[in-house]
Design a protein around this motif. Structure first.
Motif, mmCIF file in Angstrom:
data_model
loop_
_atom_site.group_PDB
_atom_site.id
_atom_site.type_symbol
_atom_site.label_atom_id
_atom_site.label_comp_id
_atom_site.label_asym_id
_atom_site.label_seq_id
_atom_site.Cartn_x
_atom_site.Cartn_y
_atom_site.Cartn_z
ATOM 1 N N PHE A 216 10.655 -118.239 -62.187
ATOM 2 C CA PHE A 216 10.431 -116.831 -62.461
ATOM 3 C C PHE A 216 10.789 -116.520 -63.915
ATOM 4 O O PHE A 216 11.842 -116.939 -64.408
ATOM 5 C CB PHE A 216 11.288 -115.939 -61.552
ATOM 6 C CG PHE A 216 10.900 -115.966 -60.098
ATOM 7 C CD1 PHE A 216 9.585 -115.763 -59.724
ATOM 8 C CD2 PHE A 216 11.850 -116.180 -59.117
ATOM 9 C CE1 PHE A 216 9.216 -115.785 -58.381
ATOM 10 C CE2 PHE A 216 11.503 -116.193 -57.780
ATOM 11 C CZ PHE A 216 10.181 -115.996 -57.409
ATOM 12 N N VAL A 217 9.922 -115.787 -64.579
ATOM 13 C CA VAL A 217 10.190 -115.276 -65.919
ATOM 14 C C VAL A 217 10.520 -113.795 -65.780
ATOM 15 O O VAL A 217 9.682 -113.010 -65.326
ATOM 16 C CB VAL A 217 8.974 -115.470 -66.850
ATOM 17 C CG1 VAL A 217 9.258 -114.885 -68.227
ATOM 18 C CG2 VAL A 217 8.609 -116.944 -66.941
ATOM 19 N N ASN A 218 11.732 -113.408 -66.142
ATOM 20 C CA ASN A 218 12.163 -112.028 -65.968
ATOM 21 C C ASN A 218 11.486 -111.104 -66.965
ATOM 22 O O ASN A 218 11.389 -111.411 -68.157
ATOM 23 C CB ASN A 218 13.678 -111.917 -66.115
ATOM 24 C CG ASN A 218 14.421 -112.622 -64.999
ATOM 25 O OD1 ASN A 218 13.890 -112.791 -63.903
ATOM 26 N ND2 ASN A 218 15.647 -113.046 -65.262
ATOM 27 N N GLN A 219 11.042 -109.949 -66.464
ATOM 28 C CA GLN A 219 10.310 -108.993 -67.300
ATOM 29 C C GLN A 219 10.706 -107.576 -66.911
ATOM 30 O O GLN A 219 10.605 -107.197 -65.748
ATOM 31 C CB GLN A 219 8.807 -109.202 -67.102
ATOM 32 C CG GLN A 219 7.916 -108.210 -67.834
ATOM 33 C CD GLN A 219 6.445 -108.489 -67.567
ATOM 34 O OE1 GLN A 219 6.007 -109.635 -67.579
ATOM 35 N NE2 GLN A 219 5.683 -107.453 -67.315
ATOM 36 N N PHE A 220 11.169 -106.805 -67.890
ATOM 37 C CA PHE A 220 11.466 -105.398 -67.634
ATOM 38 C C PHE A 220 10.156 -104.621 -67.536
ATOM 39 O O PHE A 220 9.247 -104.789 -68.356
ATOM 40 C CB PHE A 220 12.334 -104.817 -68.746
ATOM 41 C CG PHE A 220 12.550 -103.341 -68.641
ATOM 42 C CD1 PHE A 220 13.385 -102.816 -67.661
ATOM 43 C CD2 PHE A 220 11.893 -102.466 -69.492
ATOM 44 C CE1 PHE A 220 13.578 -101.453 -67.542
ATOM 45 C CE2 PHE A 220 12.080 -101.096 -69.389
ATOM 46 C CZ PHE A 220 12.924 -100.587 -68.409
ATOM 47 N N LEU A 221 10.068 -103.733 -66.535
ATOM 48 C CA LEU A 221 8.840 -102.980 -66.314
ATOM 49 C C LEU A 221 8.972 -101.516 -66.716
ATOM 50 O O LEU A 221 8.190 -101.007 -67.510
ATOM 51 C CB LEU A 221 8.418 -103.074 -64.838
ATOM 52 C CG LEU A 221 8.078 -104.477 -64.317
ATOM 53 C CD1 LEU A 221 7.863 -104.457 -62.816
ATOM 54 C CD2 LEU A 221 6.843 -105.025 -65.030
ATOM 55 N N THR A 222 9.956 -100.818 -66.152
ATOM 56 C CA THR A 222 10.087 -99.388 -66.424
ATOM 57 C C THR A 222 11.391 -98.892 -65.807
ATOM 58 O O THR A 222 12.140 -99.662 -65.195
ATOM 59 C CB THR A 222 8.879 -98.616 -65.826
ATOM 60 O OG1 THR A 222 8.916 -97.258 -66.256
ATOM 61 C CG2 THR A 222 8.891 -98.650 -64.308
ATOM 62 N N ASN A 223 11.645 -97.609 -65.958
ATOM 63 C CA ASN A 223 12.796 -96.960 -65.322
ATOM 64 C C ASN A 223 12.320 -95.820 -64.437
ATOM 65 O O ASN A 223 11.212 -95.285 -64.620
ATOM 66 C CB ASN A 223 13.743 -96.372 -66.379
ATOM 67 C CG ASN A 223 14.558 -97.418 -67.098
ATOM 68 O OD1 ASN A 223 15.295 -98.171 -66.482
ATOM 69 N ND2 ASN A 223 14.414 -97.482 -68.414
ATOM 70 N N TRP A 224 13.169 -95.446 -63.459
ATOM 71 C CA TRP A 224 13.019 -94.166 -62.809
ATOM 72 C C TRP A 224 14.400 -93.564 -62.610
ATOM 73 O O TRP A 224 15.410 -94.246 -62.830
ATOM 74 C CB TRP A 224 12.198 -94.239 -61.527
ATOM 75 C CG TRP A 224 12.838 -94.877 -60.308
ATOM 76 C CD1 TRP A 224 14.076 -95.424 -60.181
ATOM 77 C CD2 TRP A 224 12.227 -94.982 -59.020
ATOM 78 N NE1 TRP A 224 14.282 -95.889 -58.917
ATOM 79 C CE2 TRP A 224 13.168 -95.624 -58.167
ATOM 80 C CE3 TRP A 224 11.016 -94.600 -58.489
ATOM 81 C CZ2 TRP A 224 12.903 -95.896 -56.840
ATOM 82 C CZ3 TRP A 224 10.758 -94.879 -57.164
ATOM 83 C CH2 TRP A 224 11.683 -95.513 -56.352
ATOM 84 N N ASN A 225 14.430 -92.292 -62.231
ATOM 85 C CA ASN A 225 15.687 -91.548 -62.201
ATOM 86 C C ASN A 225 16.455 -91.830 -60.910
ATOM 87 O O ASN A 225 16.049 -91.378 -59.841
ATOM 88 C CB ASN A 225 15.399 -90.050 -62.323
ATOM 89 C CG ASN A 225 16.661 -89.233 -62.490
ATOM 90 O OD1 ASN A 225 17.775 -89.746 -62.385
ATOM 91 N ND2 ASN A 225 16.493 -87.954 -62.768
ATOM 92 N N PRO A 226 17.602 -92.533 -60.982
ATOM 93 C CA PRO A 226 18.349 -92.808 -59.755
ATOM 94 C C PRO A 226 19.014 -91.572 -59.171
ATOM 95 O O PRO A 226 19.426 -91.576 -58.007
ATOM 96 C CB PRO A 226 19.400 -93.836 -60.212
ATOM 97 C CG PRO A 226 19.569 -93.594 -61.672
ATOM 98 C CD PRO A 226 18.225 -93.143 -62.173
#
Length: 538
Positions: A216-226
């Motif tokens: 697996f190659v780690n990739q940041f996608l996005t954020n949402w409001n926790p």
């Protein structure tokens, strides 16, 4: 230098022709002969003595270097995105690391070159005879240009082939084995597509583990409001483009959908609202109206109402589809195509009387009827909906805890016909039970791990019964969580992935008759990962 460890130094510079170089490192030492032998051979038989008699290789490590002036490197995880002029960096890295390990550089390699062929016994078995090399004697450093194995270009070809990924083939592994390396069975790697893992952490970060076929190659996608206090989080192809999207139900009843934007991020928008004063249970995803786009259903616990949020590709339209008796306790609620009409249906069992009621989708509602009854004196566990008979209609399968018996309610399109298919030991604790097609024969099988020993047993479906065999072993003390099933190696057979307490992802890759285990990557343990999914990201 610790045992069972090598160190490889990596660097980059303008190489003036070659785009990559690699090889083992040397050493300087003083002391008695026993000490010098320990440094040179690291205790491995076959590494010492006259050069022309050495049969193994045990370096401390070495170095690899890559051309920084070369402008057509491809660094992505998705092999399908490699352009015709690009050279895949992963393939080049594997190639140069093999030279560090002695491929074309060790005496144990040269001693197996006869003329312009390599005659290592493992390589000959894989290739079907002596393997052509790119030179004679000590001049041979690779397989001959254009050598293939099982229809795939070998990694240890002397020339990098642009436009494709060339990870290690069984022939490349066999060559290393002939140099004295102990080679575990390599995981099967198919042409793809490769399933990815996607998860959201407690800080609101969405990350992907994009499969390269062997990791697996780690990739940041996005954020949402926790802070929105997400009540339900699901995944599905909500706009029908063949890629995984995600959706979340906030505490205010808003459904937010993250549409997959080319596998690099999710684009968020509000698609609908459900009544936040109701308790929503059995929220599940399926293609309920047969239009190719995933929808969401949920049951309002207080009233027994089934509501469907039907996707049009950019929003959900809510409608009442059925009402189940709210005075009853509904368990084992599952979604599947139980009559083979390519629309998802819903089924559930009444805890009090064991009755299975199934709501068949008409495309606009569920037509609910009694399909079978299971014994209420037994404790039913590991209940799943899957097509174990291979007839295109989902069945139900569950294990009677007290007896270890696996029972199947096989669908005939209008009812479930119950039959005993297998018996597992009831003297051990079965955990992490998964249902999927592990041998790619069109019939769903069952995988289960024994908590006490870590053994993975697979019950393969014959279409009318399960045949159980041992497929592999995982450490029973690793603290496994986040179990997922998907075709991570891209060969058409389902694999199992899970994460240890230390955050390490391991994949049990199916060969069709066993699992080959390997470490695939690591996710942070500094945050919690409450929701993790498997699917096609690109």
């Amino acid at each position: 230098m610790p045992a069972n460890t090598i160190i490889i130094y990596a660097g980059g510079s303008s190489l003036g022709g070659a785009i990559g170089i690699g090889g083992p490192g040397g050493f300087n030492a003083s002391g008695d002969q026993v000490w010098l032998d320990t440094i040179e051979g690291r205790g491995k038989p076959g590494t010492l003595g006259p050069a022309n008699q050495q049969t193994a290789f045990a370096p401390w490590g070495g170095s690899v270097e890559f051309d920084t002036s070369f402008s057509d490197w491809y660094f992505g995880a998705d092999s399908s995105a490699i352009q015709p002029t690009q050279v895949d960096f992963l393939s080049a890295a594997e190639h140069e690391i093999a030279h560090v390990l002695g491929f074309g550089t060790a005496n144990s390699w040269t001693n197996l070159v006869s003329g312009s062929t390599f005659i290592g016994p493992n390589a000959e078995v894989e290739y079907g005879g002596p393997v052509p090399t790119d030179g004679a004697g000590s001049a041979a450093q690779h397989w001959a240009d254009g050598t293939t194995d099982q229809g795939k270009h070998c990694t240890m070809d002397p020339a990098f082939n642009s436009g494709e990924r060339e990870t290690f083939t069984p022939l490349d592994f066999a060559g290393l084995q002939d140099l004295g390396w102990n080679i575990s069975q390599p995981q099967p790697v198919g042409p793809g597509p490769y399933a990815a893992i996607v998860g959201v952490n407690s800080a609101g970060g969405w990350w992907a583990g994009v499969s390269a076929g062997s990791g697996f190659v780690n990739q940041f996608l996005t954020n949402w409001n926790p802070a929105l206090n997400w009540q339900k989080v699901v995944s599905g192809d909500f706009n029908g483009d063949g890629r995984m999207d995600v959706a979340g139900l906030s505490s205010t009843g808003d459904w937010w959908v993250g549409l997959n934007a080319g596998g690099s991020t999710f684009t968020w928008s509000r698609w609908t609202q459900w009544n936040p004063s109701l308790t929503w249970v059995d929220v599940q995803v399926g293609e309920f109206n047969g239009d190719g786009k995933a929808d969401i259903i949920g049951r309002a616990l207080q009233y027994g109402q089934w509501w469907a949020a039907i996707s049009n590709g950019s929003a959900f339209s809510n409608s009442l589809w059925a009402v189940w008796n709210p005075a009853l306790t509904w368990v084992n609620v599952k979604v599947g195509d139980f009559n083979g009409d390519h629309r998802a249906d819903v089924t559930g069992r009444v805890l009090q009387n064991g009755q299975w009621w199934t709501g068949l989708s008409t495309g606009a509602a569920f037509a609910t009827s009694l399909w079978t009854t299971w014994n209420t004196a037994l404790t039913w566990v590991d209940v799943h909906a899957a097509d174990v008979s291979g007839d295109g209609q989902a069945d139900i399968v569950g294990r009677a805890l007290e007896l270890g018996q696996w029972w199947v309610g096989q669908s005939n399109g209008s009812a479930f016909v119950n039959k005993l298919w297998a018996v597992w030991s009831n003297s051990v604790t079965w955990v992490n039970v998964q249902v999927a097609d592990f041998n790619n024969d069109g019939k769903a099988d069952i995988a289960g791990m024994v908590a006490q020993s870590g053994q993975w047993w697979i019950a393969k479906s014959t279409g009318s019964a399960f045949t159980s065999t041992l497929w592999g072993v995982w450490s029973p003390s690793a603290g496994w969580s986040n179990f997922l099933v998907g075709d991570f190696t891209g060969d058409g057979k389902m694999d199992v992935a899970a994460r240890t307490a230390g955050g390490d992802w391991w994949v049990a890759a199916s060969t069709g008759s066993s699992f080959v285990n390997a470490y695939w990557g690591t996710w942070s343990t500094g945050v919690n990962w409450p929701d993790i999914f498997e699917g096609k990201l690109t």
